[in-house]
Design a protein around this motif. Structure first.
Motif, PDB file in Angstrom:
ATOM      1  N   SER A   8       0.890  -1.339   0.392  1.00  9.01           N
ATOM      2  CA  SER A   8      -0.142  -0.108  -0.471  1.00  9.01           C
ATOM      3  C   SER A   8       0.531   0.850   0.138  1.00  9.01           C
ATOM      4  CB  SER A   8      -0.480   0.225   1.329  1.00  9.01           C
ATOM      5  OG  SER A   8      -2.133  -1.119   1.260  1.00  9.01           O
ATOM      6  N   ALA A   9       1.765   1.023   1.032  1.00  9.73           N
ATOM      7  CA  ALA A   9       2.268   1.928   0.730  1.00  9.73           C
ATOM      8  C   ALA A   9       3.659   2.477  -0.321  1.00  9.73           C
ATOM      9  CB  ALA A   9       3.909   2.159   2.009  1.00  9.73           C
ATOM     10  N   VAL A  10       4.129   1.861  -0.741  1.00  8.56           N
ATOM     11  CA  VAL A  10       4.559   1.762  -2.725  1.00  8.56           C
ATOM     12  C   VAL A  10       3.609   2.025  -3.434  1.00  8.56           C
ATOM     13  CG1 VAL A  10       5.815   0.558  -4.576  1.00  8.56           C
ATOM     14  CG2 VAL A  10       5.928   0.300  -2.178  1.00  8.56           C
ATOM     15  N   ILE A  11       2.558   1.163  -3.524  1.00  9.88           N
ATOM     16  CA  ILE A  11       1.749   2.302  -4.564  1.00  9.88           C
ATOM     17  C   ILE A  11       1.204   3.785  -4.241  1.00  9.88           C
ATOM     18  CG2 ILE A  11      -0.827   2.372  -4.667  1.00  9.88           C
ATOM     19  CD1 ILE A  11      -1.367  -0.887  -4.849  1.00  9.88           C
ATOM     20  N   ARG A  12       1.181   4.362  -2.851  1.00 10.74           N
ATOM     21  CA  ARG A  12       0.720   5.640  -2.496  1.00 10.74           C
ATOM     22  C   ARG A  12       1.866   6.121  -2.933  1.00 10.74           C
ATOM     23  NH1 ARG A  12      -1.299   3.409   2.541  1.00 10.74           N
ATOM     24  NH2 ARG A  12       0.747   4.016   3.346  1.00 10.74           N
ATOM     25  N   ALA A  13       2.794   5.598  -3.012  1.00  7.13           N
ATOM     26  CA  ALA A  13       4.145   6.461  -3.515  1.00  7.13           C
ATOM     27  C   ALA A  13       4.747   6.845  -4.609  1.00  7.13           C
ATOM     28  CB  ALA A  13       5.606   5.228  -2.710  1.00  7.13           C
ATOM     29  N   LEU A  14       3.996   5.537  -5.372  1.00  6.44           N
ATOM     30  CA  LEU A  14       3.672   5.642  -7.218  1.00  6.44           C
ATOM     31  C   LEU A  14       2.292   6.666  -7.094  1.00  6.44           C
ATOM     32  CD1 LEU A  14       4.945   1.908  -7.877  1.00  6.44           C
ATOM     33  CD2 LEU A  14       6.196   4.424  -7.341  1.00  6.44           C
ATOM     34  N   GLU A  15       1.805   6.798  -6.884  1.00  4.98           N
ATOM     35  CA  GLU A  15       0.364   7.789  -7.176  1.00  4.98           C
ATOM     36  C   GLU A  15       0.779   9.596  -6.237  1.00  4.98           C
ATOM     37  OE1 GLU A  15      -3.378   4.773  -6.015  1.00  4.98           O
ATOM     38  OE2 GLU A  15      -2.086   6.303  -4.141  1.00  4.98           O
ATOM     39  N   ALA A  16       1.815   9.212  -6.435  1.00  2.46           N
ATOM     40  CA  ALA A  16       2.225  10.900  -6.138  1.00  2.46           C
ATOM     41  C   ALA A  16       2.789  11.922  -7.241  1.00  2.46           C
ATOM     42  CB  ALA A  16       3.127  11.297  -5.061  1.00  2.46           C
ATOM     43  N   GLY A  17       1.884  12.571  -7.619  1.00  2.00           N
ATOM     44  CA  GLY A  17       2.017  13.259  -8.718  1.00  2.00           C
ATOM     45  C   GLY A  17       0.746  13.626  -9.539  1.00  2.00           C
ATOM     46  N   GLY A  18      -0.379  13.169  -9.222  1.00  2.31           N
ATOM     47  CA  GLY A  18      -0.914  12.159  -9.476  1.00  2.31           C
ATOM     48  C   GLY A  18      -1.278  11.111 -10.743  1.00  2.31           C
ATOM     49  N   ASN A  19      -0.406  10.495 -10.546  1.00  2.00           N
ATOM     50  CA  ASN A  19      -0.312   8.909 -11.275  1.00  2.00           C
ATOM     51  C   ASN A  19      -1.845   7.521 -11.461  1.00  2.00           C
ATOM     52  OD1 ASN A  19       2.079   9.759 -12.665  1.00  2.00           O
ATOM     53  ND2 ASN A  19       2.761   8.938 -10.958  1.00  2.00           N
ATOM     54  N   ASP A  20      -2.106   7.561 -12.123  1.00  2.00           N
ATOM     55  CA  ASP A  20      -2.681   6.320 -11.526  1.00  2.00           C
ATOM     56  C   ASP A  20      -2.486   4.979 -11.259  1.00  2.00           C
ATOM     57  OD1 ASP A  20      -5.438   8.321 -11.762  1.00  2.00           O
ATOM     58  OD2 ASP A  20      -5.238   8.030 -13.466  1.00  2.00           O
ATOM     59  N   VAL A  21      -2.692   4.061 -10.744  1.00  2.00           N
ATOM     60  CA  VAL A  21      -1.804   2.996 -10.499  1.00  2.00           C
ATOM     61  C   VAL A  21      -2.945   1.922 -10.205  1.00  2.00           C
ATOM     62  CG1 VAL A  21      -0.283   1.529  -8.972  1.00  2.00           C
ATOM     63  CG2 VAL A  21       0.151   4.339  -8.796  1.00  2.00           C
ATOM     64  N   GLU A  22      -2.945   0.910 -10.990  1.00  2.00           N
ATOM     65  CA  GLU A  22      -4.195  -0.344 -10.407  1.00  2.00           C
ATOM     66  C   GLU A  22      -3.044  -1.409 -10.761  1.00  2.00           C
ATOM     67  OE1 GLU A  22      -6.407  -2.999 -13.177  1.00  2.00           O
ATOM     68  OE2 GLU A  22      -6.019  -0.916 -14.484  1.00  2.00           O
TER      69      GLU A  22
END
Length: 228
Positions: A129-143
């Motif tokens: 979950s923390a990895v996904i949140r870090a990748l979503e930083a800046g408005g990216n969409d992660v699935e």
């Protein structure tokens, strides 16, 4: 350890924006990013209809972070290798974010229709979950596309391959990747050691030594796999 695959819409980045405009083209990273200072080099492969590849490259070059994107092979047929030079200060990389997080990931990332596909290998104490949140930083969409224990995967060939590729030094991996991308190992090709050396801006003897050592390590790894 778990194998996790993520689909990421990396907004406002040249590779994803060009990919979204030309969904028939697939981009694959062939080499890691190398170089010093603000300018970094990488080899990428584009696959798709010729006209779409032309359009992709035109759109790609429009980005301020792209310094140069020059084909290494003719723009004919279904695929082309491209020597890419980017401004590292303007280039937003998922690989760099994963490295900062200390996450293992599979090389050879692909991008199709504006979506980056990344395969990660998480330790038991890694927080997905923390990895996904870090990748979503800046408005990216992660699935999340896949999340499976490695013990449940019958044969993870990419991971087995990476096991002996890890024995290569960063420079050996770079030289080998560039040589492969330029067609050095293609039967009947006209790419010699001098051409590879010119692309890398290294001496021919240095390139030959790196390739020889890399080839020896790769062949030793292949032999180990054949004997198991």
């Amino acid at each position: 350890m778990r194998e996790v695959t993520l689909r990421i819409r990396h907004h406002d980045t040249p590779e994803c924006e060009a990919s979204a405009r030309y969904p028939e083209v697939t981009l694959r990273s062939v080499s890691s990013m190398t170089g010093r200072g603000t300018e970094r080099k990488r080899i990428i492969e584009l696959r798709g209809p010729g006209d779409d590849i032309d359009g992709f490259l035109e759109a790609f070059r429009e980005a301020e972070s792209v310094v140069e994107a020059e084909p290494l092979s003719p723009l004919e047929g279904f695929h082309v290798y491209v020597a890419l030079v980017v401004d590292a200060e303007r280039w937003d990389s998922i690989a760099e974010r994963l490295s900062d997080l200390g996450i293992h990931y599979r090389m050879g990332t692909t991008i199709t229709a504006g979506i980056e596909r990344w395969t990660l290998y998480l330790e038991p104490d890694d927080d997905l979950s923390a990895v996904i949140r870090a990748l979503e930083a800046g408005g990216n969409d992660v699935e999340l596309a896949r999340n499976v224990p490695l013990s449940e995967i019958e044969r993870p060939p990419q991971l087995e391959l990476s096991r002996f590729l890890e024995d290569l030094t960063p420079r050996q991996r770079e030289v080998l990747a560039v040589a492969i991308a330029m067609g050095y190992y293609e039967h009947g090709g006209d790419v010699g050691i001098e051409t590879v050396a010119d692309e890398l801006e290294l001496g021919t003897t240095t390139v030959w030594e790196h390739l020889s050592r890399a080839e020896a390590k790769v062949m030793a790894g292949v032999l180990d796999r054949l004997e198991t």
